[in-house]
Design a protein around this motif. Structure first.
Motif, PDB file in Angstrom:
ATOM      1  N   HIS A  12     -12.133 -28.937 -23.989  1.00  9.66           N
ATOM      2  CA  HIS A  12     -11.262 -28.166 -24.033  1.00  9.66           C
ATOM      3  C   HIS A  12     -10.128 -28.646 -24.953  1.00  9.66           C
ATOM      4  CE1 HIS A  12     -12.928 -25.481 -21.379  1.00  9.66           C
ATOM      5  NE2 HIS A  12     -13.433 -26.387 -20.432  1.00  9.66           N
ATOM      6  N   ASP A  13      -9.530 -27.856 -25.655  1.00  7.66           N
ATOM      7  CA  ASP A  13      -8.291 -27.895 -26.451  1.00  7.66           C
ATOM      8  C   ASP A  13      -6.969 -28.162 -25.452  1.00  7.66           C
ATOM      9  OD1 ASP A  13      -5.854 -28.189 -28.067  1.00  7.66           O
ATOM     10  OD2 ASP A  13      -6.451 -26.415 -29.116  1.00  7.66           O
ATOM     11  N   LEU A  14      -6.631 -29.199 -25.093  1.00  9.14           N
ATOM     12  CA  LEU A  14      -5.682 -29.505 -23.961  1.00  9.14           C
ATOM     13  C   LEU A  14      -4.258 -28.897 -24.719  1.00  9.14           C
ATOM     14  CD1 LEU A  14      -6.392 -32.927 -22.809  1.00  9.14           C
ATOM     15  CD2 LEU A  14      -7.108 -30.522 -21.555  1.00  9.14           C
ATOM     16  N   SER A  15      -3.973 -28.725 -26.062  1.00  6.77           N
ATOM     17  CA  SER A  15      -2.822 -28.217 -26.488  1.00  6.77           C
ATOM     18  C   SER A  15      -2.730 -26.621 -26.186  1.00  6.77           C
ATOM     19  CB  SER A  15      -2.775 -28.168 -27.832  1.00  6.77           C
ATOM     20  OG  SER A  15      -3.610 -27.359 -28.569  1.00  6.77           O
ATOM     21  N   GLY A  16      -3.763 -26.073 -25.726  1.00  3.93           N
ATOM     22  CA  GLY A  16      -3.773 -24.623 -25.564  1.00  3.93           C
ATOM     23  C   GLY A  16      -3.687 -23.768 -26.502  1.00  3.93           C
ATOM     24  N   HIS A  17      -4.049 -24.143 -27.687  1.00  2.79           N
ATOM     25  CA  HIS A  17      -4.200 -23.396 -28.995  1.00  2.79           C
ATOM     26  C   HIS A  17      -5.516 -22.885 -29.013  1.00  2.79           C
ATOM     27  CE1 HIS A  17      -0.422 -24.884 -29.862  1.00  2.79           C
ATOM     28  NE2 HIS A  17      -0.705 -26.030 -30.651  1.00  2.79           N
ATOM     29  N   GLY A  18      -6.433 -22.977 -28.322  1.00  2.00           N
ATOM     30  CA  GLY A  18      -7.786 -22.279 -28.347  1.00  2.00           C
ATOM     31  C   GLY A  18      -8.890 -22.820 -29.257  1.00  2.00           C
ATOM     32  N   ASN A  19      -8.475 -24.275 -29.506  1.00  2.00           N
ATOM     33  CA  ASN A  19      -9.457 -24.726 -30.411  1.00  2.00           C
ATOM     34  C   ASN A  19     -10.498 -25.741 -29.586  1.00  2.00           C
ATOM     35  OD1 ASN A  19      -8.554 -24.149 -33.008  1.00  2.00           O
ATOM     36  ND2 ASN A  19      -6.680 -25.155 -32.492  1.00  2.00           N
ATOM     37  N   ASP A  20     -11.220 -25.167 -28.755  1.00  2.00           N
ATOM     38  CA  ASP A  20     -11.874 -25.877 -27.761  1.00  2.00           C
ATOM     39  C   ASP A  20     -13.414 -26.071 -28.594  1.00  2.00           C
ATOM     40  OD1 ASP A  20     -10.613 -25.309 -25.507  1.00  2.00           O
ATOM     41  OD2 ASP A  20     -11.424 -23.497 -24.918  1.00  2.00           O
ATOM     42  N   LEU A  21     -13.834 -27.055 -28.279  1.00  2.00           N
ATOM     43  CA  LEU A  21     -15.437 -27.596 -29.002  1.00  2.00           C
ATOM     44  C   LEU A  21     -16.477 -27.546 -28.200  1.00  2.00           C
ATOM     45  CD1 LEU A  21     -13.646 -31.077 -30.724  1.00  2.00           C
ATOM     46  CD2 LEU A  21     -13.975 -28.710 -31.781  1.00  2.00           C
ATOM     47  N   THR A  37     -13.633 -17.474 -33.924  1.00  2.00           N
ATOM     48  CA  THR A  37     -12.193 -17.294 -34.016  1.00  2.00           C
ATOM     49  C   THR A  37     -11.104 -18.433 -33.689  1.00  2.00           C
ATOM     50  OG1 THR A  37     -12.437 -16.836 -31.499  1.00  2.00           O
ATOM     51  CG2 THR A  37     -12.777 -14.792 -33.423  1.00  2.00           C
ATOM     52  N   ALA A  38     -11.516 -19.597 -33.400  1.00  2.00           N
ATOM     53  CA  ALA A  38     -10.558 -20.724 -33.300  1.00  2.00           C
ATOM     54  C   ALA A  38      -9.788 -20.820 -34.370  1.00  2.00           C
ATOM     55  CB  ALA A  38     -11.098 -22.001 -33.154  1.00  2.00           C
ATOM     56  N   PRO A  39      -8.148 -21.012 -33.966  1.00  2.00           N
ATOM     57  CA  PRO A  39      -7.232 -21.190 -35.149  1.00  2.00           C
ATOM     58  C   PRO A  39      -7.353 -22.104 -36.323  1.00  2.00           C
ATOM     59  CG  PRO A  39      -6.150 -20.640 -32.806  1.00  2.00           C
ATOM     60  CD  PRO A  39      -7.822 -20.927 -32.575  1.00  2.00           C
ATOM     61  N   LEU A  40      -8.168 -23.198 -35.734  1.00  2.00           N
ATOM     62  CA  LEU A  40      -8.240 -24.553 -36.392  1.00  2.00           C
ATOM     63  C   LEU A  40      -9.438 -23.946 -37.876  1.00  2.00           C
ATOM     64  CD1 LEU A  40      -7.845 -27.555 -36.466  1.00  2.00           C
ATOM     65  CD2 LEU A  40     -10.317 -27.567 -35.345  1.00  2.00           C
ATOM     66  N   ASN A  41     -10.054 -23.132 -37.657  1.00  2.00           N
ATOM     67  CA  ASN A  41     -10.902 -22.464 -38.842  1.00  2.00           C
ATOM     68  C   ASN A  41     -10.207 -22.171 -40.034  1.00  2.00           C
ATOM     69  OD1 ASN A  41     -12.919 -23.303 -36.946  1.00  2.00           O
ATOM     70  ND2 ASN A  41     -13.368 -21.326 -36.569  1.00  2.00           N
ATOM     71  N   SER A  42      -9.145 -21.669 -40.040  1.00  2.93           N
ATOM     72  CA  SER A  42      -8.204 -21.202 -40.769  1.00  2.93           C
ATOM     73  C   SER A  42      -7.195 -22.167 -41.617  1.00  2.93           C
ATOM     74  CB  SER A  42      -7.440 -19.919 -40.618  1.00  2.93           C
ATOM     75  OG  SER A  42      -6.388 -20.288 -39.599  1.00  2.93           O
ATOM     76  N   GLU A  43      -7.304 -23.276 -41.173  1.00  5.47           N
ATOM     77  CA  GLU A  43      -6.468 -24.443 -41.517  1.00  5.47           C
ATOM     78  C   GLU A  43      -7.084 -24.974 -42.945  1.00  5.47           C
ATOM     79  OE1 GLU A  43      -3.305 -24.885 -40.933  1.00  5.47           O
ATOM     80  OE2 GLU A  43      -3.447 -23.759 -38.825  1.00  5.47           O
ATOM     81  N   LYS A  44      -6.045 -25.663 -43.848  1.00  3.52           N
ATOM     82  CA  LYS A  44      -6.567 -26.069 -44.895  1.00  3.52           C
ATOM     83  C   LYS A  44      -6.832 -27.555 -45.009  1.00  3.52           C
ATOM     84  CE  LYS A  44      -6.449 -21.999 -47.119  1.00  3.52           C
ATOM     85  NZ  LYS A  44      -7.549 -21.142 -47.106  1.00  3.52           N
ATOM     86  N   PHE A  45      -6.032 -28.279 -44.201  1.00  2.00           N
ATOM     87  CA  PHE A  45      -6.125 -29.916 -44.184  1.00  2.00           C
ATOM     88  C   PHE A  45      -6.013 -30.386 -45.558  1.00  2.00           C
ATOM     89  CE2 PHE A  45      -8.705 -28.083 -40.865  1.00  2.00           C
ATOM     90  CZ  PHE A  45      -8.221 -28.873 -39.629  1.00  2.00           C
ATOM     91  N   THR A  46      -4.817 -29.862 -46.193  1.00  2.00           N
ATOM     92  CA  THR A  46      -4.415 -30.412 -47.678  1.00  2.00           C
ATOM     93  C   THR A  46      -3.934 -31.806 -47.585  1.00  2.00           C
ATOM     94  OG1 THR A  46      -2.198 -29.504 -47.485  1.00  2.00           O
ATOM     95  CG2 THR A  46      -3.974 -28.115 -48.318  1.00  2.00           C
TER      96      THR A  46
END
Length: 95
Positions: free
Chosen positions: A3-12, A60-69
């Motif tokens: 579980h994503d402990l930050s609460g941002h919905g990026n559970d793995l 639908t996890a928010p992490l999926n839309s990040e670019k990691f530049t």
């Protein structure tokens, strides 16, 4: 599930290809001193036969839309957002 402990919905979710045993992915006391979790995951994969573990987020996890530049570090990665015009030399590693 991790579980994503930050609460941002990026559970793995954990999947183990080729019927890998659960011991392939274990908790470890090893961690980077700057990280708040003071724990880590040990991936004990290999070949002959192929074995391992894969961590994935939901579609639908928010992490999926990040670019990691600015890079990333492992499964607990967050994108870097350096101040405008200033590069950062440190990679974020907490979710």
């Amino acid at each position: 599930m991790l579980h994503d402990l930050s609460g941002h919905g990026n559970d793995l979710r954990v999947t183990r290809p080729h019927h890998s045993e659960p011991e392939i992915l274990t908790w470890s006391g090893e961690h980077h001193g700057d990280q708040p979790a003071h724990a880590g995951l040990r991936f004990d994969g290999g070949k002959g036969p192929d074995r391992g573990a894969v961590l994935t987020t939901s579609a639908t996890a928010p992490l999926n839309s990040e670019k990691f530049t600015g890079g990333y570090r492992g499964a607990t990665a967050t994108p870097e957002r350096p101040p405008a015009g200033r590069p950062t030399s440190r990679r974020a590693a907490s979710m």
